[in-house]
Design an enzyme around this catalytic site. Structure first.
Site, PDB file in Angstrom:
ATOM      1  N   LYS A  53       0.839  -1.203   0.000  1.00  0.00           N
ATOM      2  CA  LYS A  53       0.000   0.000   0.000  1.00  0.00           C
ATOM      3  C   LYS A  53       0.876   1.256   0.000  1.00  0.00           C
ATOM      4  CE  LYS A  53      -3.822  -2.554   1.865  1.00  0.00           C
ATOM      5  NZ  LYS A  53      -4.539  -3.122   2.988  1.00  0.00           N
ATOM      6  N   GLN A  97      -5.102  -1.854   9.143  1.00  0.00           N
ATOM      7  CA  GLN A  97      -4.953  -3.191   8.556  1.00  0.00           C
ATOM      8  C   GLN A  97      -5.576  -4.258   9.453  1.00  0.00           C
ATOM      9  OE1 GLN A  97      -3.424  -3.745   5.423  1.00  0.00           O
ATOM     10  NE2 GLN A  97      -4.288  -5.763   5.715  1.00  0.00           N
ATOM     11  N   ASP A 120     -11.561   2.066   3.007  1.00  0.00           N
ATOM     12  CA  ASP A 120     -11.812   0.632   2.862  1.00  0.00           C
ATOM     13  C   ASP A 120     -13.310   0.362   2.676  1.00  0.00           C
ATOM     14  OD1 ASP A 120      -9.682  -1.118   2.776  1.00  0.00           O
ATOM     15  OD2 ASP A 120      -9.366  -1.130   4.945  1.00  0.00           O
TER      16      ASP A 120
END
Ligand code: NAP
Length: 281
Positions: A53, A97, A120
């Site tokens: 990322k 995460q 997300d």
């Protein structure tokens, strides 16, 4: 028949190029897209995802911040960091995460991310927007699958679509996006009876199970588009949920690696750009 392999790596490079151009223009106008990524603990797979990322941010011209916290970090300390990033005007996207250590509630952390920075698309407000078809952010993996289908001219409209897996991250939103595009969608899971027969009816079959080579060639309708979301490690080697031998039956197949995986991170970049564009208005 030998399936067309759907090249997520090439499509991803093209889309990232487009994102870079837009990010440059936005930066020149005073807003550089910024993403904060938080990693709690030392899960090796999560470390790889976070590194990828960061690399993608650099490739797209974004500003990025990485927070690596020890596994014993308290929920309170993590929530305070998320709230601080929520107030930081140079950060447009916040990603924590997953999975988080067991003592931290993932739902509490997701709920602490302001929905407009929830790149997300896991916040309940964004999940609701996806449900009603009025969304700013699409969940990254299903959005990547839709871009791949579009790039190869595969229109779900009127097609029989089968999604194996009903997770909040992949299966459920995947089914919803296919439904928004007028697919006739069936969701299968571990209690589904007659799963192989259901899969054999699919014009578009999406496997998000987390079991290596779960989908065998006999479960695939000849000519179907088979999307392999799975990322499994077998003897250190990355492999998908679909047996590659299914390429002999399918019309289209996403390889692992190089199919859905690169698209997922690219969709994260797309969401971050969108968040920055909205903040700049
Ligand atoms: P998950 O939360 O573990 O969900 C797996 C789903 O598969 C569950 O709904 C489960 O059913 C179902 N399932 C398990 N065994 C089954 C069986 N024998 N028959 C039918 N259904 C079964 O996993 P996830 O987060 O959705 O991820 C799925 C896979 O995608 C994993 O390999 C993951 O690493 C990969 N992934 C890849 C990307 C990418 O960018 N390529 C992104 C995210 C995830 P129940 O609900 O009944 O338990």
């Amino acid at each position: 028949m030998s399936a067309v392999l759907m090249d997520g790596k090439a499509l991803s490079a093209k889309v990232r190029g487009e994102i870079l151009e837009k990010a440059r223009a936005l930066t020149a106008a005073g807003t550089r897209p910024g993403l904060a990524v938080i990693l709690v603990g030392e899960d090796p797979a999560s470390q790889v995802y976070v590194r990828n990322k960061e690399k993608a941010c650099a490739e797209c011209g974004f500003y990025s911040e990485k927070y690596v916290l020890p596994a014993e970090t308290s929920q309170q300390a993590l929530l305070e960091l998320v709230e601080e990033l929520g107030r930081n005007p140079s950060i447009h996207g916040i990603l924590c995460q997953l999975p988080l250590p067991a003592h931290i509630s993932e739902q509490a952390v997701i709920a602490a991310i302001p929905p407009e920075k929830d790149v997300d698309a896991f916040h309940p407000a964004n999940v609701g927007h996806i449900m009603i078809g009025d969304f700013d952010f699409l969940p990254c993996t299903p959005a990547g699958v839709m871009e791949l289908l579009d790039a190869y001219g595969i229109d779900p409209k009127g097609k029989r679509c089968v999604v194996i897996g009903r997770s909040n991250i992949v299966g459920k939103p995947m089914a919803m996006l296919l439904l928004h595009r007028h697919g006739t969608v069936t969701i299968c899971h571990s209690r589904t009876q007659g799963l192989a027969d259901i899969c054999r009816e699919a014009d578009i079959l999406v496997a998000a199970v987390g079991r290596a080579h779960f989908v065998t060639p006999d479960m695939v309708k000849p000519g179907a588009a088979v999307i392999d979301v799975g990322m499994n490690r077998v003897d250190g080697k990355l492999c998908g949920d679909v047996d590659p031998a299914a390429a002999a039956v399918a019309g289209y197949l996403t390889p692992v690696p190089g199919g859905v995986g690169p698209m997922t991170i690219t969709m994260l970049m797309k969401n971050t750009l969108r968040a920055a564009e909205k903040a700049a208005r």
